[in-house]
Scaffold this motif. Structure first.
Motif, PDB file in Angstrom:
ATOM      1  N   HIS A 141       0.841  -1.195   0.000  1.00 37.20           N
ATOM      2  CA  HIS A 141       0.000   0.000   0.000  1.00 37.20           C
ATOM      3  C   HIS A 141       0.878   1.247   0.000  1.00 37.20           C
ATOM      4  CE1 HIS A 141      -3.289  -2.676   0.774  1.00 37.20           C
ATOM      5  NE2 HIS A 141      -2.875  -2.977   1.992  1.00 37.20           N
ATOM      6  N   PHE A 142       0.405   2.269  -0.699  1.00 42.25           N
ATOM      7  CA  PHE A 142       1.144   3.523  -0.797  1.00 42.25           C
ATOM      8  C   PHE A 142       0.198   4.692  -0.531  1.00 42.25           C
ATOM      9  CE2 PHE A 142       3.228   0.430  -3.428  1.00 42.25           C
ATOM     10  CZ  PHE A 142       4.588   0.664  -3.272  1.00 42.25           C
ATOM     11  N   LEU A 143       0.698   5.704   0.151  1.00 51.33           N
ATOM     12  CA  LEU A 143       0.004   6.989   0.282  1.00 51.33           C
ATOM     13  C   LEU A 143       0.885   8.032  -0.403  1.00 51.33           C
ATOM     14  CD1 LEU A 143      -1.410   7.019   3.935  1.00 51.33           C
ATOM     15  CD2 LEU A 143      -2.729   7.154   1.812  1.00 51.33           C
ATOM     16  N   ILE A 144       0.487   8.437  -1.600  1.00 48.24           N
ATOM     17  CA  ILE A 144       1.307   9.317  -2.419  1.00 48.24           C
ATOM     18  C   ILE A 144       0.968  10.776  -2.086  1.00 48.24           C
ATOM     19  CG2 ILE A 144       1.960   9.950  -4.760  1.00 48.24           C
ATOM     20  CD1 ILE A 144       2.621   7.030  -3.941  1.00 48.24           C
ATOM     21  N   PRO A 145       1.932  11.557  -1.611  1.00 47.78           N
ATOM     22  CA  PRO A 145       1.656  12.961  -1.292  1.00 47.78           C
ATOM     23  C   PRO A 145       1.607  13.821  -2.554  1.00 47.78           C
ATOM     24  CG  PRO A 145       3.953  12.452  -0.836  1.00 47.78           C
ATOM     25  CD  PRO A 145       3.320  11.165  -1.278  1.00 47.78           C
ATOM     26  N   VAL A 146       0.628  14.701  -2.586  1.00 52.10           N
ATOM     27  CA  VAL A 146       0.501  15.695  -3.663  1.00 52.10           C
ATOM     28  C   VAL A 146       0.284  17.042  -2.988  1.00 52.10           C
ATOM     29  CG1 VAL A 146      -0.848  16.472  -5.642  1.00 52.10           C
ATOM     30  CG2 VAL A 146      -0.482  14.027  -5.275  1.00 52.10           C
ATOM     31  N   SER A 147       1.110  18.032  -3.333  1.00 46.78           N
ATOM     32  CA  SER A 147       0.982  19.308  -2.629  1.00 46.78           C
ATOM     33  C   SER A 147       1.229  20.488  -3.556  1.00 46.78           C
ATOM     34  CB  SER A 147       1.964  19.370  -1.451  1.00 46.78           C
ATOM     35  OG  SER A 147       3.301  19.291  -1.909  1.00 46.78           O
ATOM     36  N   THR A 148       0.617  21.603  -3.200  1.00 47.44           N
ATOM     37  CA  THR A 148       0.883  22.893  -3.829  1.00 47.44           C
ATOM     38  C   THR A 148       1.260  23.861  -2.715  1.00 47.44           C
ATOM     39  OG1 THR A 148      -1.388  23.715  -3.604  1.00 47.44           O
ATOM     40  CG2 THR A 148      -0.899  22.383  -5.563  1.00 47.44           C
ATOM     41  N   GLY A 189       0.640  22.402 -11.784  1.00 44.53           N
ATOM     42  CA  GLY A 189      -0.695  22.977 -11.723  1.00 44.53           C
ATOM     43  C   GLY A 189      -1.292  23.004 -10.329  1.00 44.53           C
ATOM     44  N   THR A 190      -2.619  23.037 -10.283  1.00 43.21           N
ATOM     45  CA  THR A 190      -3.353  23.014  -9.022  1.00 43.21           C
ATOM     46  C   THR A 190      -3.355  21.597  -8.460  1.00 43.21           C
ATOM     47  OG1 THR A 190      -5.490  22.477 -10.037  1.00 43.21           O
ATOM     48  CG2 THR A 190      -4.879  24.811  -9.936  1.00 43.21           C
ATOM     49  N   ASN A 191      -3.966  21.444  -7.303  1.00 40.91           N
ATOM     50  CA  ASN A 191      -4.068  20.144  -6.652  1.00 40.91           C
ATOM     51  C   ASN A 191      -4.620  19.082  -7.610  1.00 40.91           C
ATOM     52  OD1 ASN A 191      -5.715  18.091  -5.038  1.00 40.91           O
ATOM     53  ND2 ASN A 191      -4.545  19.052  -3.397  1.00 40.91           N
ATOM     54  N   THR A 192      -5.741  19.361  -8.246  1.00 41.02           N
ATOM     55  CA  THR A 192      -6.382  18.398  -9.151  1.00 41.02           C
ATOM     56  C   THR A 192      -5.513  18.121 -10.370  1.00 41.02           C
ATOM     57  OG1 THR A 192      -8.589  19.095  -8.427  1.00 41.02           O
ATOM     58  CG2 THR A 192      -8.444  17.981 -10.561  1.00 41.02           C
ATOM     59  N   GLU A 193      -4.899  19.146 -10.927  1.00 46.13           N
ATOM     60  CA  GLU A 193      -4.040  18.970 -12.101  1.00 46.13           C
ATOM     61  C   GLU A 193      -2.813  18.114 -11.770  1.00 46.13           C
ATOM     62  OE1 GLU A 193      -5.080  23.137 -14.439  1.00 46.13           O
ATOM     63  OE2 GLU A 193      -3.504  23.084 -12.910  1.00 46.13           O
ATOM     64  N   LYS A 194      -2.286  18.260 -10.550  1.00 51.32           N
ATOM     65  CA  LYS A 194      -1.141  17.456 -10.131  1.00 51.32           C
ATOM     66  C   LYS A 194      -1.528  15.992  -9.930  1.00 51.32           C
ATOM     67  CE  LYS A 194       2.091  20.766  -8.146  1.00 51.32           C
ATOM     68  NZ  LYS A 194       3.005  21.027  -7.021  1.00 51.32           N
ATOM     69  N   ILE A 195      -2.738  15.759  -9.407  1.00 49.25           N
ATOM     70  CA  ILE A 195      -3.218  14.381  -9.258  1.00 49.25           C
ATOM     71  C   ILE A 195      -3.335  13.721 -10.631  1.00 49.25           C
ATOM     72  CG2 ILE A 195      -5.189  12.944  -8.578  1.00 49.25           C
ATOM     73  CD1 ILE A 195      -5.738  15.034  -6.371  1.00 49.25           C
ATOM     74  N   ALA A 196      -3.931  14.430 -11.586  1.00 51.87           N
ATOM     75  CA  ALA A 196      -4.071  13.897 -12.946  1.00 51.87           C
ATOM     76  C   ALA A 196      -2.713  13.590 -13.555  1.00 51.87           C
ATOM     77  CB  ALA A 196      -4.848  14.885 -13.818  1.00 51.87           C
ATOM     78  N   ASP A 197      -1.747  14.480 -13.333  1.00 51.84           N
ATOM     79  CA  ASP A 197      -0.400  14.267 -13.864  1.00 51.84           C
ATOM     80  C   ASP A 197       0.237  13.025 -13.233  1.00 51.84           C
ATOM     81  OD1 ASP A 197       2.174  15.277 -15.226  1.00 51.84           O
ATOM     82  OD2 ASP A 197       2.778  15.151 -13.125  1.00 51.84           O
ATOM     83  N   TYR A 198       0.080  12.856 -11.924  1.00 45.03           N
ATOM     84  CA  TYR A 198       0.669  11.691 -11.266  1.00 45.03           C
ATOM     85  C   TYR A 198       0.077  10.398 -11.819  1.00 45.03           C
ATOM     86  CZ  TYR A 198       2.422   8.372  -7.934  1.00 45.03           C
ATOM     87  OH  TYR A 198       3.039   7.278  -7.396  1.00 45.03           O
ATOM     88  N   ILE A 199      -1.258  10.354 -11.943  1.00 47.57           N
ATOM     89  CA  ILE A 199      -1.907   9.143 -12.462  1.00 47.57           C
ATOM     90  C   ILE A 199      -1.476   8.878 -13.899  1.00 47.57           C
ATOM     91  CG2 ILE A 199      -4.145   8.170 -13.133  1.00 47.57           C
ATOM     92  CD1 ILE A 199      -5.316   9.564 -10.637  1.00 47.57           C
ATOM     93  N   THR A 200      -1.366   9.943 -14.699  1.00 46.53           N
ATOM     94  CA  THR A 200      -0.933   9.783 -16.086  1.00 46.53           C
ATOM     95  C   THR A 200       0.463   9.201 -16.173  1.00 46.53           C
ATOM     96  OG1 THR A 200      -2.331  11.624 -16.845  1.00 46.53           O
ATOM     97  CG2 THR A 200      -0.462  11.024 -18.238  1.00 46.53           C
ATOM     98  N   GLN A 201       1.390   9.758 -15.411  1.00 42.60           N
ATOM     99  CA  GLN A 201       2.795   9.377 -15.525  1.00 42.60           C
ATOM    100  C   GLN A 201       3.129   8.073 -14.807  1.00 42.60           C
ATOM    101  OE1 GLN A 201       4.587  11.015 -17.624  1.00 42.60           O
ATOM    102  NE2 GLN A 201       3.030  12.611 -17.894  1.00 42.60           N
ATOM    103  N   ASN A 202       2.393   7.740 -13.747  1.00 41.38           N
ATOM    104  CA  ASN A 202       2.798   6.629 -12.892  1.00 41.38           C
ATOM    105  C   ASN A 202       1.860   5.426 -12.909  1.00 41.38           C
ATOM    106  OD1 ASN A 202       5.236   7.782 -11.229  1.00 41.38           O
ATOM    107  ND2 ASN A 202       3.711   9.413 -11.324  1.00 41.38           N
ATOM    108  N   ILE A 203       0.663   5.588 -13.452  1.00 39.24           N
ATOM    109  CA  ILE A 203      -0.258   4.448 -13.572  1.00 39.24           C
ATOM    110  C   ILE A 203      -0.577   4.195 -15.038  1.00 39.24           C
ATOM    111  CG2 ILE A 203      -2.572   3.564 -13.099  1.00 39.24           C
ATOM    112  CD1 ILE A 203      -0.811   5.761 -10.568  1.00 39.24           C
ATOM    113  N   ILE A 204      -1.129   5.199 -15.726  1.00 36.66           N
ATOM    114  CA  ILE A 204      -1.501   5.004 -17.131  1.00 36.66           C
ATOM    115  C   ILE A 204      -0.287   4.635 -17.972  1.00 36.66           C
ATOM    116  CG2 ILE A 204      -2.351   6.188 -19.198  1.00 36.66           C
ATOM    117  CD1 ILE A 204      -4.242   7.777 -17.382  1.00 36.66           C
ATOM    118  N   ALA A 205       0.811   5.352 -17.806  1.00 36.05           N
ATOM    119  CA  ALA A 205       1.996   5.128 -18.637  1.00 36.05           C
ATOM    120  C   ALA A 205       2.620   3.751 -18.418  1.00 36.05           C
ATOM    121  CB  ALA A 205       3.037   6.217 -18.367  1.00 36.05           C
TER     122      ALA A 205
END
Length: 351
Positions: A38-45, A135-151
């Protein structure tokens, strides 16, 4: 005697080298074969911070990678709670390949009980992909999922349900494009394997978001643009947690894993009848802010010209009467009073 058994020894060694799984690394952490982490991935602005809870299952045998997201909309509770169940129902000791499961993509929306958008920045994660690392909080979440799960995925699934105001039928869906026939075909087979009575085709031919320099917006659209067979689940309604919908979500993921050979086929349970295919959908929008009075429920078959409801002002005066624009299946109807100009009131699937 040794010569006699050499071919069999070679076959055994070859078999072992082709099926043995190696450790998988996620966020620089080793996940040994047959285990999960299990992982808790931090995302912050500068202004706020959040977490993305993720579970990674590394199978005992070599195989492909399946990426799954739940909670892109944090008030869609049935898939989120199904993901919680999948923590234990996916056994890595019986798994081939890797499953990366995003338990709750939009944690702030979930904790804030906020339909559609994050209460932190007012953005809809389901319309933000591929996101932005700056980007904002939501934009950073989308980027993380794109780069680390989808890719990292060979196949992709995004789990949804009807949000707080949405009375919605259950269905599987897949992305399709004439220029990507094999990927589309694989997606179709995956969507059918989920076991829903209805399957919706997201036809992307001519869609602006499919162009290379355009935003994908949708989570699965981003995966599909990258050449990954991509499907959606819509199972649950009105932002409520119904145990039957939670169970259906969970079972559908297990069926998908069996179909893709991540898990061995258990029994006759995985046999599926041909679903109803919905290729075209008709949306009717509200022309006013006001109060909506629905007169039908999702799942009903409607005829062209049939009254579906009406929008009034705040004094009960009718501003808009909503009629079915064609024959078909009422897939979605707004079933709470508040309505904003431009919002979809109904969606009819043409059969």
């Amino acid at each position: 005697m040794l010569k006699k058994f050499r071919p069999y020894l070679f076959m055994l060694l070859f078999s072992c080298t082709t099926i043995a799984q190696s450790s998988y690394y996620f966020e620089n952490k080793e996940i040994k074969p047959g285990t999960k982490e299990h992982f808790l991935i931090p995302v912050s602005t500068e202004n706020n911070a959040t977490l993305i809870p993720i579970t990674v299952f590394n199978g005992i045998k070599n195989g492909k990678t399946l990426g799954i997201t739940a909670g892109v909309h944090g008030y869609e509770l049935s898939p989120i709670m199904a993901a919680q169940k999948l923590i234990t129902s996916i056994d890595p000791a019986k798994l081939s390949g890797v499953v990366i499961l995003v338990q709750i993509a939009n944690l702030e929306s979930f904790l804030g009980r906020s339909p559609y958008v994050s209460p932190v920045d007012g953005k809809n994660l389901g319309r933000t992909f591929p996101g932005s690392k700056d980007g904002t909080n939501t934009e950073k979440i989308a980027d993380y999922i794109t780069q680390n799960i989808i890719a990292k995925a060979d196949y992709f699934l995004d789990m949804h349900s009807g949000d707080a105001p949405e009375d919605l039928i259950q269905y599987g869906a897949y992305y399709s494009n004439a220029a990507m026939p094999e990927i589309s075909k694989t997606g179709r087979e995956m969507a059918i394997a989920l076991g829903f009575d209805r399957v919706v085709v997201f036809n992307t031919d001519g869609k602006k978001y499919m162009h290379k320099n355009e935003l994908s917006l949708y989570c699965t659209a981003e995966a599909f643009k990258r050449g990954i067979p991509s499907i959606d689940i819509e199972c649950g309604r009105l932002g409520i947690m119904e145990e039957s919908a939670v169970k259906k979500n969970e079972q559908s993921v297990i069926r998908l894993l069996e179909h893709l050979n991540f898990l061995s086929l258990k029994s006759q349970k995985n046999k599926t009848k041909e679903p109803l295919i919905i290729s075209d959908r008709i949306y009717t929008e509200s022309k006013f802010d006001g109060i909506f009075y629905p007169e039908k429920k999702a799942g009903e078959y409607v005829k062209k010209g049939m009254k579906l409801g009406c929008v009034t002002n705040y004094f009960g005066e009718v501003l808009q009467t909503v009629y079915a624009e064609d024959d078909g299946l009422l897939m979605l109807i707004i079933s709470t009073p508040a309505i904003n100009k431009g919002e979809s009131l109904t969606v009819i699937g043409k059969i």
